[in-house]
Design an enzyme around this catalytic site. Sequence first.
Site, PDB file in Angstrom:
ATOM      1  N   GLU A 175       0.792  -1.263   0.100  1.00 26.66           N
ATOM      2  CA  GLU A 175      -0.057  -0.162  -0.104  1.00 26.66           C
ATOM      3  C   GLU A 175       0.775   1.281   0.120  1.00 26.66           C
ATOM      4  O   GLU A 175       1.965   1.051  -0.083  1.00 26.66           O
ATOM      5  CB  GLU A 175      -0.842  -0.015   1.194  1.00 26.66           C
ATOM      6  CG  GLU A 175      -1.851  -1.119   1.039  1.00 26.66           C
ATOM      7  CD  GLU A 175      -2.722  -1.116   2.347  1.00 26.66           C
ATOM      8  OE1 GLU A 175      -3.615  -0.290   2.303  1.00 26.66           O
ATOM      9  OE2 GLU A 175      -2.727  -2.159   3.193  1.00 26.66           O
TER      10      GLU A 175
ATOM     11  N   ASP B  77     -16.113  10.042  20.767  1.00 24.37           N
ATOM     12  CA  ASP B  77     -16.522   9.938  22.234  1.00 24.37           C
ATOM     13  C   ASP B  77     -15.294  10.061  23.023  1.00 24.37           C
ATOM     14  O   ASP B  77     -15.186  10.636  24.029  1.00 24.37           O
ATOM     15  CB  ASP B  77     -17.383   8.900  22.506  1.00 24.37           C
ATOM     16  CG  ASP B  77     -18.629   8.964  21.522  1.00 24.37           C
ATOM     17  OD1 ASP B  77     -18.880   9.802  20.812  1.00 24.37           O
ATOM     18  OD2 ASP B  77     -19.609   7.837  21.611  1.00 24.37           O
TER      19      ASP B  77
ATOM     20  N   HIS C  76      -8.797   9.702   3.109  1.00 22.31           N
ATOM     21  CA  HIS C  76      -8.286   8.219   2.074  1.00 22.31           C
ATOM     22  C   HIS C  76      -8.598   8.656   0.771  1.00 22.31           C
ATOM     23  O   HIS C  76      -9.587   9.393   0.454  1.00 22.31           O
ATOM     24  CB  HIS C  76      -9.146   7.091   2.552  1.00 22.31           C
ATOM     25  CG  HIS C  76      -8.636   5.921   2.052  1.00 22.31           C
ATOM     26  ND1 HIS C  76      -8.656   5.719   0.642  1.00 22.31           N
ATOM     27  CD2 HIS C  76      -7.819   4.884   2.668  1.00 22.31           C
ATOM     28  CE1 HIS C  76      -7.901   4.421   0.682  1.00 22.31           C
ATOM     29  NE2 HIS C  76      -7.711   4.002   1.554  1.00 22.31           N
TER      30      HIS C  76
ATOM     31  N   ARG D 296      -0.801   8.860   1.241  1.00 26.58           N
ATOM     32  CA  ARG D 296      -2.162   9.237   1.436  1.00 26.58           C
ATOM     33  C   ARG D 296      -2.163  10.768   1.507  1.00 26.58           C
ATOM     34  O   ARG D 296      -3.123  11.508   0.683  1.00 26.58           O
ATOM     35  CB  ARG D 296      -2.768   8.830   2.733  1.00 26.58           C
ATOM     36  CG  ARG D 296      -3.247   7.556   2.349  1.00 26.58           C
ATOM     37  CD  ARG D 296      -4.201   6.998   3.507  1.00 26.58           C
ATOM     38  NE  ARG D 296      -4.155   5.548   3.332  1.00 26.58           N
ATOM     39  CZ  ARG D 296      -4.684   4.776   4.104  1.00 26.58           C
ATOM     40  NH1 ARG D 296      -4.997   5.023   5.233  1.00 26.58           N
ATOM     41  NH2 ARG D 296      -4.560   3.251   3.899  1.00 26.58           N
TER      42      ARG D 296
ATOM     43  N   HIS E  15     -10.961   9.805   6.928  1.00 30.66           N
ATOM     44  CA  HIS E  15     -10.760   8.156   7.124  1.00 30.66           C
ATOM     45  C   HIS E  15     -10.216   7.792   8.467  1.00 30.66           C
ATOM     46  O   HIS E  15     -10.461   6.779   9.170  1.00 30.66           O
ATOM     47  CB  HIS E  15      -9.867   7.794   6.005  1.00 30.66           C
ATOM     48  CG  HIS E  15      -9.561   6.427   6.089  1.00 30.66           C
ATOM     49  ND1 HIS E  15     -10.435   5.387   6.022  1.00 30.66           N
ATOM     50  CD2 HIS E  15      -8.200   5.734   6.140  1.00 30.66           C
ATOM     51  CE1 HIS E  15      -9.835   4.132   5.849  1.00 30.66           C
ATOM     52  NE2 HIS E  15      -8.606   4.368   6.125  1.00 30.66           N
TER      53      HIS E  15
ATOM     54  N   ARG F 277      -0.431   8.875   9.016  1.00 30.41           N
ATOM     55  CA  ARG F 277      -0.329   7.460   9.448  1.00 30.41           C
ATOM     56  C   ARG F 277      -0.236   6.507   7.985  1.00 30.41           C
ATOM     57  O   ARG F 277      -0.828   6.892   7.070  1.00 30.41           O
ATOM     58  CB  ARG F 277      -1.493   7.138   9.915  1.00 30.41           C
ATOM     59  CG  ARG F 277      -1.633   5.333  10.105  1.00 30.41           C
ATOM     60  CD  ARG F 277      -2.974   4.789  10.782  1.00 30.41           C
ATOM     61  NE  ARG F 277      -4.045   5.080   9.640  1.00 30.41           N
ATOM     62  CZ  ARG F 277      -4.500   4.060   8.856  1.00 30.41           C
ATOM     63  NH1 ARG F 277      -4.192   2.725   8.958  1.00 30.41           N
ATOM     64  NH2 ARG F 277      -5.777   4.469   8.112  1.00 30.41           N
TER      65      ARG F 277
HETATM   66  P1  FAD Z   1     -12.992   0.752  16.638  1.00 32.12           P
HETATM   67  O1  FAD Z   1     -12.780  -0.593  15.826  1.00 32.12           O
HETATM   68  O2  FAD Z   1     -13.529   1.648  15.841  1.00 32.12           O
HETATM   69  O3  FAD Z   1     -14.112   0.202  17.641  1.00 32.12           O
HETATM   70  C1  FAD Z   1     -14.498   1.432  18.605  1.00 32.12           C
HETATM   71  C2  FAD Z   1     -15.420   0.797  19.454  1.00 32.12           C
HETATM   72  O4  FAD Z   1     -16.029   1.668  20.511  1.00 32.12           O
HETATM   73  C3  FAD Z   1     -16.644   0.451  18.938  1.00 32.12           C
HETATM   74  O5  FAD Z   1     -17.299  -0.812  19.720  1.00 32.12           O
HETATM   75  C4  FAD Z   1     -17.707   1.156  19.517  1.00 32.12           C
HETATM   76  O6  FAD Z   1     -19.134   1.101  19.441  1.00 32.12           O
HETATM   77  C5  FAD Z   1     -17.180   1.709  20.722  1.00 32.12           C
HETATM   78  N1  FAD Z   1     -17.667   3.127  21.341  1.00 32.12           N
HETATM   79  C6  FAD Z   1     -17.216   4.151  20.751  1.00 32.12           C
HETATM   80  N2  FAD Z   1     -17.978   5.091  21.562  1.00 32.12           N
HETATM   81  C7  FAD Z   1     -18.559   4.615  22.649  1.00 32.12           C
HETATM   82  C8  FAD Z   1     -19.190   5.080  23.704  1.00 32.12           C
HETATM   83  N3  FAD Z   1     -19.308   6.524  24.042  1.00 32.12           N
HETATM   84  N4  FAD Z   1     -19.705   4.093  24.651  1.00 32.12           N
HETATM   85  C9  FAD Z   1     -19.619   2.825  24.342  1.00 32.12           C
HETATM   86  N5  FAD Z   1     -18.841   2.530  23.369  1.00 32.12           N
HETATM   87  C10 FAD Z   1     -18.213   3.318  22.477  1.00 32.12           C
HETATM   88  N6  FAD Z   1      -6.517   0.399   9.302  1.00 32.12           N
HETATM   89  C11 FAD Z   1      -5.545  -0.645   8.985  1.00 32.12           C
HETATM   90  O7  FAD Z   1      -4.361  -0.818   9.952  1.00 32.12           O
HETATM   91  N7  FAD Z   1      -5.381  -1.505   7.840  1.00 32.12           N
HETATM   92  C12 FAD Z   1      -6.648  -1.379   7.223  1.00 32.12           C
HETATM   93  O8  FAD Z   1      -6.757  -2.155   6.258  1.00 32.12           O
HETATM   94  C13 FAD Z   1      -7.542  -0.575   7.454  1.00 32.12           C
HETATM   95  N8  FAD Z   1      -8.898  -0.333   6.678  1.00 32.12           N
HETATM   96  C14 FAD Z   1      -9.683   0.351   6.941  1.00 32.12           C
HETATM   97  C15 FAD Z   1     -10.811   0.498   6.409  1.00 32.12           C
HETATM   98  C16 FAD Z   1     -11.939   1.387   6.558  1.00 32.12           C
HETATM   99  C17 FAD Z   1     -13.221   1.547   5.771  1.00 32.12           C
HETATM  100  C18 FAD Z   1     -11.690   2.290   7.699  1.00 32.12           C
HETATM  101  C19 FAD Z   1     -12.989   3.073   8.210  1.00 32.12           C
HETATM  102  C20 FAD Z   1     -10.732   2.090   8.596  1.00 32.12           C
HETATM  103  C21 FAD Z   1      -9.523   1.273   8.210  1.00 32.12           C
HETATM  104  N9  FAD Z   1      -8.351   1.133   8.864  1.00 32.12           N
HETATM  105  C22 FAD Z   1      -7.541   0.304   8.566  1.00 32.12           C
HETATM  106  C23 FAD Z   1      -8.350   2.057  10.185  1.00 32.12           C
HETATM  107  C24 FAD Z   1      -8.755   0.839  11.391  1.00 32.12           C
HETATM  108  O9  FAD Z   1      -9.668   0.050  11.016  1.00 32.12           O
HETATM  109  C25 FAD Z   1      -8.820   1.694  12.549  1.00 32.12           C
HETATM  110  O10 FAD Z   1      -8.267   2.605  12.882  1.00 32.12           O
HETATM  111  C26 FAD Z   1      -9.199   0.693  13.628  1.00 32.12           C
HETATM  112  O11 FAD Z   1     -10.061  -0.532  13.416  1.00 32.12           O
HETATM  113  C27 FAD Z   1      -9.729   1.083  15.032  1.00 32.12           C
HETATM  114  O12 FAD Z   1     -10.126   0.216  16.058  1.00 32.12           O
HETATM  115  P2  FAD Z   1     -10.395   0.582  17.316  1.00 32.12           P
HETATM  116  O13 FAD Z   1     -10.193  -0.660  18.164  1.00 32.12           O
HETATM  117  O14 FAD Z   1      -9.382   1.658  17.827  1.00 32.12           O
HETATM  118  O15 FAD Z   1     -11.729   1.197  17.242  1.00 32.12           O
HETATM  119  C1  SIN Z   2      -7.159   0.547   2.698  1.00 27.92           C
HETATM  120  O1  SIN Z   2      -7.368  -0.618   2.743  1.00 27.92           O
HETATM  121  O2  SIN Z   2      -7.018   1.267   1.935  1.00 27.92           O
HETATM  122  C2  SIN Z   2      -6.986   1.259   4.144  1.00 27.92           C
HETATM  123  C3  SIN Z   2      -5.930   0.945   4.815  1.00 27.92           C
HETATM  124  C4  SIN Z   2      -5.848   1.546   6.045  1.00 27.92           C
HETATM  125  O3  SIN Z   2      -6.391   2.631   6.227  1.00 27.92           O
HETATM  126  O4  SIN Z   2      -4.541   1.504   6.719  1.00 27.92           O
END
Ligand code: FAD
Ligand code: SIN
Length: 521
Positions: free
Chosen positions: A113, A220, A241, A288, A349, A384
Amino acid sequence: MVKKTDFLVVGSGIAGLYYALKVADYGKVTVLTKAPLLENTTKYAQGGIAAVVRSPDSIEKHVADTLQCGKGLCDEKIVRMVISEGPGRINDLIDIGIRFDRDVSGNYDLGREGGHSENRVLHYKDSTGQEIIRALTQALQDHPNIEIFEKQFVVEIITQHHFGQKVTKDTTGIECFGAYVLDPVSGQVNTFLSKITLMATGGAGMAYQITTNPAIATGDGIAMVYRAKGVVENMEFVQFHPTSLYNPLEAASFLITEALRGFGAVLKNSKEQEFMEKYDKRGSLAPRDIAARAIDNEMKLSGEDHVYLDCRHINIVSLKRSFPGIYRKCRSIGIDITKEMIPVVPAAHYMCGGIKTDEYGRSTIKRLYAAGECASTGMHGTNRMASNSLLEAAVFANRAAKYSAKTFENYNYSEEVPLWDAEGTVLNEEMVLITQSLKEVQGIMSNYVGIVRSNLRLERALKRLNLLYQETEELYIKSILTPKLCELRNIINVAYLIIKMAMNRKESRGLHYSLDYPEKK
Ligand code: FAD
Ligand code: SIN
């Protein structure tokens, strides 16, 4: 209701679930999520998780690429630590049951990527996030020490100022005793007392009109910690993104993974001309910040709402096999990616900044940790690199878990915590007050605080936001709480932090680009 637990985990994405699993062998764990367990940003991850798996790749190359993307604001010690611990975490995730694709010889099939100088992205087709969540939730549900509360909204973390103590300038003594949690069905705000709390609430893409993030991404955790006087930093670095599917009919923009460009897809304008070489020698695989700004510029020049991603030259069988989700999604809106170019547009993103933590995931508030997208660890700097987010989340969830398991027995539950006071509040019957304000914040952020900024745009944004802030605070004080109202309040707090930190940065660097301080040539 008052509940007591050793480890309180807010969020059920990769950071929250992985941490919960790791601490569950030491004490009682409570996982809270405002959505159903399976709904989070993690499950939408497509590209995969970056880690050094085999030569010719090396830790040093991955470190160098990450530092280059972060443009001088990464903490090199943290970057090296995360990348060195990456292979161990990958093995651990595999042991938990997560599957990654292999090639015909049985080796892991590594994608490429933007910004990466080697193929190092482990993935499961184009739905890596779903696979991660599938395996983690299964392991979690099998563990006797873990209790999960779905659709429970964390409103505030509990600190001394809930006992009526005045907040002084010296914030070093602030301690977290748990959280106030809204049960939207009963309308009650319950008290969860904990020895240690982990904030793992994800990002804040919903502050913008066009985002790849799901509806839960309302910042939040960042807003709660900011209100509790914890340190939040680097919020000006909002990652757009370059390629989300252009489809004005859908609220959340479907992501077209960067891995598709790593597979050979090329950015083009409506005249079918490649344009990325004008902006960066890495062409369509430039990092990006550069790719998103280039697309933004091309759209401004042409007056069109999108550009295109062309994969018509790629072998059809391998395209469909490697990107079945994207193929199906585009097909569902009438685009055959083997024959037609995909219309794409940049979308908010990823939040590079957030709750400041140290190398164990400890925030500046005692007994409060943060991991995943809501945290600012020093890994990403100003931008990032792709697929470094899941890696960072896993490494820090593990480190935070180790440190919390070692220390949680030093703490007791606080007896002083009062119940939530909802006296005098009334039901707000007018949802329009919330939905309209949300649209206005998103409009302000997209128009004035997007990919390209200026002093004037930021000043205008702050003025407009102030009015929404005042109106929402008034509504919040007198209303019976609902998740939507709390989310609006949080988004306004996060928008404020983005604008203020963008105003303070008198330069263009990485994801923060200002017309008033153009980059040095
Ligand atoms: P999240 O997975 O967002 O989980 C947050 C949790 O907190 C959820 O369960 C939510 O319900 C809960 N929550 C939030 N606020 C509250 C509240 N007030 N009370 C109770 N619960 C709450 N990163 C990569 O490294 N590789 C990838 O391929 C990649 N692809 C991506 C594709 C997309 C479409 C997107 C949007 C992002 C992508 N990213 C990727 C980024 C990555 O997915 C995220 O940064 C990562 O998954 C975040 O994980 P997390 O555990 O921090 O939060
Ligand atoms: C993507 O698959 O392009 C997203 C990967 C990322 O956000 O790290």
